[in-house]
Write a protein that holds these residues in place. Sequence first.
Motif, PDB file in Angstrom:
ATOM      1  N   UNK A  68       0.820  -1.228   0.000  1.00  0.00           N
ATOM      2  CA  UNK A  68       0.000   0.000   0.000  1.00  0.00           C
ATOM      3  C   UNK A  68       0.843   1.263   0.000  1.00  0.00           C
ATOM      4  N   UNK A  69       0.399   2.254  -0.757  1.00  0.00           N
ATOM      5  CA  UNK A  69       1.032   3.568  -0.777  1.00  0.00           C
ATOM      6  C   UNK A  69       0.026   4.570  -1.320  1.00  0.00           C
ATOM      7  N   UNK A  70       0.281   5.843  -1.083  1.00  0.00           N
ATOM      8  CA  UNK A  70      -0.552   6.874  -1.676  1.00  0.00           C
ATOM      9  C   UNK A  70      -0.214   7.009  -3.155  1.00  0.00           C
ATOM     10  N   UNK A  71      -1.214   7.375  -3.937  1.00  0.00           N
ATOM     11  CA  UNK A  71      -1.058   7.452  -5.383  1.00  0.00           C
ATOM     12  C   UNK A  71      -0.935   8.896  -5.852  1.00  0.00           C
ATOM     13  N   UNK A  72      -0.283   9.059  -6.974  1.00  0.00           N
ATOM     14  CA  UNK A  72      -0.284  10.343  -7.657  1.00  0.00           C
ATOM     15  C   UNK A  72      -1.519  10.400  -8.560  1.00  0.00           C
ATOM     16  N   UNK A  73      -1.993  11.601  -8.892  1.00  0.00           N
ATOM     17  CA  UNK A  73      -3.258  11.723  -9.643  1.00  0.00           C
ATOM     18  C   UNK A  73      -3.327  10.874 -10.903  1.00  0.00           C
ATOM     19  N   UNK A  74      -2.246  10.778 -11.657  1.00  0.00           N
ATOM     20  CA  UNK A  74      -2.278  10.042 -12.909  1.00  0.00           C
ATOM     21  C   UNK A  74      -2.338   8.533 -12.764  1.00  0.00           C
ATOM     22  N   UNK A  75      -2.219   8.022 -11.531  1.00  0.00           N
ATOM     23  CA  UNK A  75      -2.218   6.575 -11.321  1.00  0.00           C
ATOM     24  C   UNK A  75      -3.618   5.996 -11.120  1.00  0.00           C
ATOM     25  N   UNK A  76      -4.625   6.836 -10.982  1.00  0.00           N
ATOM     26  CA  UNK A  76      -5.995   6.348 -10.837  1.00  0.00           C
ATOM     27  C   UNK A  76      -6.546   5.998 -12.220  1.00  0.00           C
ATOM     28  N   UNK A  77      -7.153   4.819 -12.347  1.00  0.00           N
ATOM     29  CA  UNK A  77      -7.702   4.440 -13.645  1.00  0.00           C
ATOM     30  C   UNK A  77      -9.096   5.040 -13.843  1.00  0.00           C
ATOM     31  N   UNK A  78      -9.726   4.713 -14.962  1.00  0.00           N
ATOM     32  CA  UNK A  78     -10.996   5.330 -15.320  1.00  0.00           C
ATOM     33  C   UNK A  78     -12.227   4.622 -14.800  1.00  0.00           C
ATOM     34  N   UNK A  79     -12.063   3.662 -13.901  1.00  0.00           N
ATOM     35  CA  UNK A  79     -13.218   2.905 -13.420  1.00  0.00           C
ATOM     36  C   UNK A  79     -13.786   3.445 -12.107  1.00  0.00           C
ATOM     37  N   UNK A  80     -13.191   4.501 -11.585  1.00  0.00           N
ATOM     38  CA  UNK A  80     -13.776   5.160 -10.416  1.00  0.00           C
ATOM     39  C   UNK A  80     -15.014   5.919 -10.864  1.00  0.00           C
ATOM     40  N   UNK A  81     -16.036   5.919 -10.022  1.00  0.00           N
ATOM     41  CA  UNK A  81     -17.289   6.553 -10.410  1.00  0.00           C
ATOM     42  C   UNK A  81     -17.137   8.063 -10.567  1.00  0.00           C
ATOM     43  N   UNK A  82     -16.330   8.675  -9.707  1.00  0.00           N
ATOM     44  CA  UNK A  82     -16.060  10.098  -9.835  1.00  0.00           C
ATOM     45  C   UNK A  82     -14.815  10.434  -9.010  1.00  0.00           C
ATOM     46  N   UNK A  83     -14.334  11.631  -9.144  1.00  0.00           N
ATOM     47  CA  UNK A  83     -13.106  12.021  -8.459  1.00  0.00           C
ATOM     48  C   UNK A  83     -13.235  11.950  -6.944  1.00  0.00           C
ATOM     49  N   UNK A  84     -14.413  12.211  -6.420  1.00  0.00           N
ATOM     50  CA  UNK A  84     -14.595  12.198  -4.965  1.00  0.00           C
ATOM     51  C   UNK A  84     -14.430  10.807  -4.367  1.00  0.00           C
ATOM     52  N   UNK A  85     -14.616   9.772  -5.179  1.00  0.00           N
ATOM     53  CA  UNK A  85     -14.528   8.395  -4.679  1.00  0.00           C
ATOM     54  C   UNK A  85     -13.088   7.873  -4.669  1.00  0.00           C
ATOM     55  N   UNK A  86     -12.163   8.598  -5.223  1.00  0.00           N
ATOM     56  CA  UNK A  86     -10.802   8.088  -5.369  1.00  0.00           C
ATOM     57  C   UNK A  86     -10.020   8.034  -4.066  1.00  0.00           C
ATOM     58  N   UNK A  87     -10.483   8.716  -3.036  1.00  0.00           N
ATOM     59  CA  UNK A  87      -9.824   8.686  -1.721  1.00  0.00           C
ATOM     60  C   UNK A  87      -8.328   8.932  -1.862  1.00  0.00           C
ATOM     61  N   UNK A  88      -7.982  10.087  -2.396  1.00  0.00           N
ATOM     62  CA  UNK A  88      -6.581  10.380  -2.730  1.00  0.00           C
ATOM     63  C   UNK A  88      -5.672  10.431  -1.501  1.00  0.00           C
ATOM     64  N   UNK A  89      -6.241  10.616  -0.328  1.00  0.00           N
ATOM     65  CA  UNK A  89      -5.414  10.672   0.883  1.00  0.00           C
ATOM     66  C   UNK A  89      -5.173   9.305   1.504  1.00  0.00           C
ATOM     67  N   UNK A  90      -5.887   8.283   1.020  1.00  0.00           N
ATOM     68  CA  UNK A  90      -5.707   6.925   1.531  1.00  0.00           C
ATOM     69  C   UNK A  90      -4.656   6.190   0.715  1.00  0.00           C
ATOM     70  N   UNK A  91      -4.163   5.094   1.264  1.00  0.00           N
ATOM     71  CA  UNK A  91      -3.220   4.263   0.529  1.00  0.00           C
ATOM     72  C   UNK A  91      -3.972   3.263  -0.354  1.00  0.00           C
TER      73      UNK A  91
END
Length: 305
Positions: A68-91
């Motif tokens: 587990x680690x925190x992600x950079x913005x470009x590492x999230x794929x397109x299957x998240x329902x929206x940006x708010x669901x990406x939990x960018x502060x979580x690992x």
Amino acid sequence: MSDFVFLNLPENYRLADALADGKQSLRWRTTRLNNRIAIGDRVFMWQGRGNTPALRGIHAVAEVVERPRTLQPGEFDGYWQNDNEKAVNDEHTLLRILERAPRGRQLQQALILNSLVLRDKGVFTGAMGVNFSLTKPEADELYRLWRQHVDVQQSAHGSDDTVSPVDNEGKFDETAREVLERTASVLAEKSLADLKVLIAKPGRLRDANAKQVIVAGRPRDPAVVAYAKIRAGHKCEIGGCEMPLFRSTAGKPFVEVHHINPLSQGGADTINNVACVCPSHHREAHHGVDAAVLEGGLRTLRDRD
């Protein structure tokens, strides 16, 4: 090897779509047990009921290929329902899909709850959380049900979709490490008291030249680096160290900041969890046969502060 169940909801991440599209690997949000998740662990991917009850069940079996680690913005794929669901502060944990169920034919909740071994396992009955550990009997029983009731499809790896794990120790973010060091060298003009005030200040309230830097996927505080070096007088804090130090471009003896409890194992990027060490002792603290002895000495040193 350990076994886990990782949970998400249809309104967070479109797991069924990702698997149906042939996705070979994905990054899954993990907020519990992160210190115990290791490369090679097996993960059962559980879709909770959410707003789409028909999707509830085990959809895939995967293995951990990066901790587990925190992600950079470009590492999230397109299957998240929206940006708010990406939990960018979580690992998030990088998983490689090993086996998947055909769309709409996942291992159903009812079959799991009929098992005497699994029926009281909270994750299958709606417990809060996103990742859960399994005992060996529980994991064996769940995999038996998976193989018995699902027309399992094996994943074929090597496609363009497969994500390579990040090299946290070496090449991945050398530029970011340099940025961290440069920023810390500027902050080193401040006093320890001023640095403590800065460290306590949230990133959104900091000047641009004092913000955290993402290194190997993890946020690092240049103020912590600066504080550690000033506190140590730019010397190695390993007792009796006689390693010669060269001068850095900032004109100071070159030392590195080592996390006593590693970030990869849940350690904090705080002044109480770091020490200055020479490059040689830094490598030894990570890879040497006497690493535990060095770590013990540094912990004792920080306990005295």
